[in-house]
Design an enzyme around this catalytic site. Structure first.
Site, short mmCIF file in Angstrom:
data_model
loop_
_atom_site.label_atom_id
_atom_site.label_comp_id
_atom_site.label_asym_id
_atom_site.label_seq_id
_atom_site.Cartn_x
_atom_site.Cartn_y
_atom_site.Cartn_z
N GLU A 144 0.90 -1.16 0.00
CA GLU A 144 0.00 0.00 0.00
C GLU A 144 0.92 1.19 0.00
OE1 GLU A 144 -1.20 2.87 0.73
OE2 GLU A 144 -2.75 2.69 2.26
N GLU A 153 4.57 8.29 -4.23
CA GLU A 153 5.37 7.81 -3.10
C GLU A 153 6.38 6.75 -3.55
OE1 GLU A 153 2.72 6.73 0.14
OE2 GLU A 153 2.19 8.85 0.39
#
Ligand code: SAH
Length: 673
Positions: A144, A153
Site C-alpha cells: 500500500e 510515493e
C-alpha cells in the site's frame, strides 16, 4: 543528541535553524501522519482483507506454501491479515524506524510473531538467500504505497525492484492492478489556481485593466500535483467536457517498468468549451477478476451510496499548459506523461495524424515566468478573487492621496500595482517583485533613508500575506515589519490594514476528526500501540499545537457563535508584553465539540474587513462556509475525539489564549464544561 530544523520565524519572516530534540522530527512525522486516517479507512481495509484472503487461497489451491512480501508494512496490518488468512510466512518491510518498531510490538501483541518477520529496511536493501533477510522469494506481494497521484510515493520503482529481486515470477499481487481515470473539464474556479486573470481597476480617470505578461500566459506552470477533496467542489464550479476515460493501468503481478513514458487517449468532447483542467483519480482491483474494487471516484461518477471519506487518498487536479477551445464531437488527444514519481498532461487537436513519437515531449513542465514559484495554487486563487481585490481597491482609494509616499510589505503582492493604477505617485515595495514602483531589496529592519530617497512613508500597506506563514497569525509578521520601519514613517502615517483580530469558533467536523482519532482495533487487530504512539508524539511538546487545514475541503458545523478573542493594532508598534485573553464560549447547538477553529480578520477601513476564515454560517444547521484560499488553524480537543459517546454534552468551552510577542506564536488551552 540535537538536530536542526528549518522554520520561519513569525517575528522576522526569516528562515531560522532551530535546535530541536533529536526526536522532534520523528514526533512531528508520527503526530501529523496519515496512519490513523488509513486505519479508519474501513473501505480500504475490508477490501485489502478480501483481496489478501483470495490471493492466499489461490496460492494454496496450487499446493504451494504462501510466502508473503508486505512492502511498507506500517503498523503490520496487511501482514497480520495475510497471516490470519493462512499465509505460511510474511516478510514485513518498513523503512521508517519508529514504525518498524511499532510493527514489531503490534505483531507480538496480536500473537503473530512466529509468522511475521518485520525488517527495518528500504525494500531495495532487502536481501534474499539462506543468510539473507528473506529465506526465499515470496509468491504473494502485498503493498500500500500509493498516494493521491498513485505513483508519487515511489510505488513504481519499488515494484520494479521487487519483481526483479524479491518475488517469484507469476506471483499474486494485492492489489492486483491500479487504473488511472481522467475527465476533461472547464472550470474558472480551478483555472484561477494556475493563471492570473486580468484585474479590473475602477479609477477616477476610468477603468484600467491589469493583464499578466505573455510569458506568464504561456507558462506551463509547476509539475507538483494539486490534490484536493474534489467531493467538496460543487458541480456548479466546473463544466464537464468529456466522459470519464481510462488513462493507463498498472498490473502489479507482472514486472513493472518505472522509466518515463506516456499514454495517449482519444477523447470526444460531450460539450463545447474551454479545456483547462484534467481531473483524475484511480482505483485498485484487489483481485484479478476486478470484483474487489476500491475507488477514489468523485461523487458525480460513483454510483455507490456507501461513500468512504478519506484524506490519505483524494483526487488530482492537473492544469493543461494552455486553455484549448474544444468542440462537441470533435476528437482531441489527451496525453499523460509520467516519470517515476509524477504525471502531467497535454491536449492535442491532431486529427487522426500519424502518432509521432517525436512529437511527445516527456520532459516535465518547468515554470518559466517565476510566478508559479512565487505563488502557490491557493495564492493564485486569492489574487484572482475579484471581490477581495475590490475591497482592497476601495480601501486604497480612501487612503491614497496624489502626494502619498507608500510602502507595501507583503510577499508577491499586487497592491503596489493597484495603488499605482489608482494614482499613487511614489510606491516602494519591500522585499520582492517596475519605474513607479521601486522594489527594495532589503528586509524591513535594515531599511535605510536612502532606500526611500530620504522620504518619509505616509501610507504603509500590506494584505498581509507572507509565503512562510503556516498558521493564520504568522501573517502578523506585518506588525513586526511595521514596527521595524517606524523611524521611516510620518507622524500621521496611515496603516492599511489598520488592525487585525483573531476569531474563534467551536465546531463539529463531519469527517476531519478521524485523522486525529484513535483506532483501537482495525479489522479485529489490536492497533492501540499505534494510537499510543500518536498520542505520545502529540504530547511531545507541552502545549498541543493548532494545525493548519483548508476548511473549505472539510465540512463542519458551528456549535458556537464566532467570537473575537484578540485584536492587534497595526497603528501602534508591537508591545513588549504578551497579549492574553481568557473567557468562555457558549455552545448553542447540539453536536460533538471536536475542536476550535481560529482565523484572522484584517480591518482595511472602518467598514471593510477581510476574513481569512469564516465567510458565513449558511443555514440553521450551522454549516460553515470558509474562505476558499486560506488555511485555518484547527485545535483538536483530544477528550472529545477520544471518547466514543460524550455523556452530557458540554454547554460551554473555556479558553485561555496567549500571543507571545517575543516569538509570534499563539499558545492555547481549552476546557469543556
Ligand atoms: N501497510 C500499512 C501502511 C501503509 S503506509 C497499511 O496499509 O496500513 C506506507 C508505509 O510504507 C510507510 O510506513 C512508509 O514508511 C513505508 N514505505 C514506503 N516505501 C517503502 C519501501 N520501498 N520500503 C520499505 N518501506 C516503505
Amino acid at each position: 543528541m540535537k538536530t536542526f530544523c528549518g522554520r520561519a520565524n513569525p517575528t522576522t519572516g526569516a528562515m531560522e535553524w532551530l535546535e530541536e530534540d533529536e526526536n522532534y522530527d520523528y514526533h512531528q512525522e508520527i503526530a501529523r501522519s496519515r496512519y490513523a486516517d488509513m486505519l479508519h479507512d474501513k473501505d480500504r481495509n475490508v477490501k485489502y482483507y478480501q483481496g489478501i484472503r483470495a490471493a492466499v487461497s489461490r496460492v494454496k489451491e496450487r499446493g504451494e506454501k504462501a510466502i508473503v512480501l508486505d512492502i511498507g508494512t506500517g503498523t503490520g496490518l496487511l501482514s497480520m491479515m495475510a497471516a490470519s488468512a493462512g499465509a505460511d510466512f510474511c516478510y514485513a518491510i518498513e523503512v521508517f524506524k519508529p514504525m518498524a518498531n511499532a510493527a514489531v510490538k503490534i505483531v507480538e501483541k496480536n500473537g503473530f510473531h512466529d509468522k511475521i518477520k518485520v525488517i527495518n529496511k528500504h525494500s531495495t536493501e532487502v536481501t534474499v538467500g539462506p543468510d539473507g533477510d528473506m529465506q526465499c522469494r515470496a509468491n504473494i506481494l502485498i503493498t500500500e504505497l500509493f498516494d493521491t497521484e498513485l505513483i508519487g510515493e515511489g510505488a513504481l520503482p519499488t515494484y520494479e525492484h521487487a519483481h526483479k529481486y524479491l518475488v517469484q515470477e507469476g506471483c499474486e499481487a494485492v492489489p492486483h492492478r491500479a487504473t488511472v481515470y481522467v475527465q476533461l473539464v472547464e472550470s474558472k474556479r480551478m483555472w484561477s489556481w494556475n493563471k492570473l486573470f486580468p484585474v479590473h481597476v475602477e479609477a477616477d480617470d476610468g477603468e484600467k485593466i491589469i493583464v499578466s505578461p505573455s510569458e506568464m500566459e504561456n507558462c506551463p506552470g509547476v509539475p507538483s500535483v494539486c490534490d484536493i477533496q474534489l467531493n467538496q467542489m460543487p458541480s456548479s464550479d466546473f463544466t464537464i467536457l468529456s466522459d470519464v476515460v481510462t488513462m493507463f493501468s498498472v498490473d502489479f503481478s507482472k514486472p513493472v517498468r518505472s522509466a518515463s513514458t506516456y499514454y495517449k487517449v482519444q477523447l470526444e468532447p460531450v460539450k463545447s468549451g474551454k479545456a483547462q483542467i484534467v481531473l483524475s483519480w484511480w482505483d485498485i482491483d484487489m483481485d484479478p477478476s476486478g470484483m474487489i474494487n476500491c475507488t477514489m471516484a468523485p461523487y458525480w461518477v460513483k454510483s455507490t451510496s456507501a461513500f468512504q471519506w478519506r484524506d490519505h487518498w483524494m483526487q488530482c487536479v492537473y492544469f493543461l499548459p494552455n486553455e484549448e477551445p474544444v468542440l462537441q464531437g470533435e476528437k482531441v488527444y489527451l496525453t499523460a506523461c509520467r516519470d517515476e514519481y509524477s504525471v502531467w498532461y497535454k491536449l492535442q487537436k491532431a486529427r487522426g495524424e500519424e502518432e509521432n513519437k517525436a512529437d511527445v515531449h516527456v520532459e516535465s513542465p518547468v515554470c518559466r515566468c517565476q510566478a508559479h514559484l512565487l505563488w502557490n495554487r491557493p495564492r493564485f486563487g486569492e489574487l484572482n478573487d475579484e471581490n477581495r481585490t475590490r475591497q482592497y481597491i476601495t480601501s486604497l482609494m480612501k487612503v491614497l492621496k496624489t502626494d502619498s509616499v507608500c510602502l507595501c510589505i507583503s510577499d508577491g503582492s499586487l497592491l503596489p500595482v493597484l495603488a499605482h493604477y489608482l494614482g499613487a505617485k511614489q510606491f516602494f515595495k519591500a522585499n520582492h517583485l517596475e519605474d513607479k514602483i521601486k522594489i527594495i531589496e532589503a528586509r524591513p529592519e535594515s531599511l535605510t533613508s536612502s532606500h526611500l530617497e530620504d522620504k518619509k512613508i505616509s501610507v504603509l500597506v500590506g494584505e498581509p500575506f507572507f509565503t512562510t506563514s503556516l498558521l493564520p497569525w504568522h501573517n502578523l509578521y506585518f506588525w513586526y515589519a511595521r514596527t521595524a520601519v517606524t523611524s521611516h514613517l510620518t507622524s500621521n502615517v496611515t496603516v492599511l490594514p489598520q488592525s487585525a483580530s483573531l476569531h474563534m469558533m467551536i465546531v463539529e467536523f463531519q469527517d476531519l476528526w478521524r485523522i486525529r482519532s484513535p483506532c483501537g482495533t482495525c479489522e479485529g487487530f489490536d492497533v492501540q500501540t499505534m494510537d499510543d504512539m500518536i498520542k505520545n508524539s502529540l504530547n511531545f511538546r507541552e502545549s498541543k499545537e493548532a494545525e493548519p487545514h483548508p476548511l473549505w475541503e472539510y465540512p463542519c458545523k458551528s456549535l458556537s457563535d464566532p467570537q473575537e478573542v484578540l485584536t492587534f493594532d497595526f497603528r501602534k508598534t508591537v508591545p513588549q508584553h504578551c497579549l492574553s485573553t481568557e473567557g468562555s464560549i457558549n455552545l448553542l447547538r447540539k453536536g460533538k465539540s471536536h475542536g476550535a477553529v481560529l482565523w484572522m480578520e484584517y480591518h482595511l477601513a472602518a467598514d471593510i474587513s477581510i476574513s481569512t476564515g469564516l465567510m458565513q454560517i449558511s443555514n440553521e444547521k450551522g454549516n460553515c462556509e470558509w474562505n476558499p484560499h486560506c488555511k485555518q488553524a484547527v485545535y483538536f480537543f483530544s477528550s472529545v475525539i477520544e471518547s466514543e459517546a460524550v455523556s452530557g454534552l458540554p454547554s460551554a468551552v473555556t479558553y485561555a489564549i496567549n500571543f507571545n510577542t517575543k516569538t509570534g506564536e499563539i499558545a492555547m488551552d481549552f476546557k469543556l464544561l
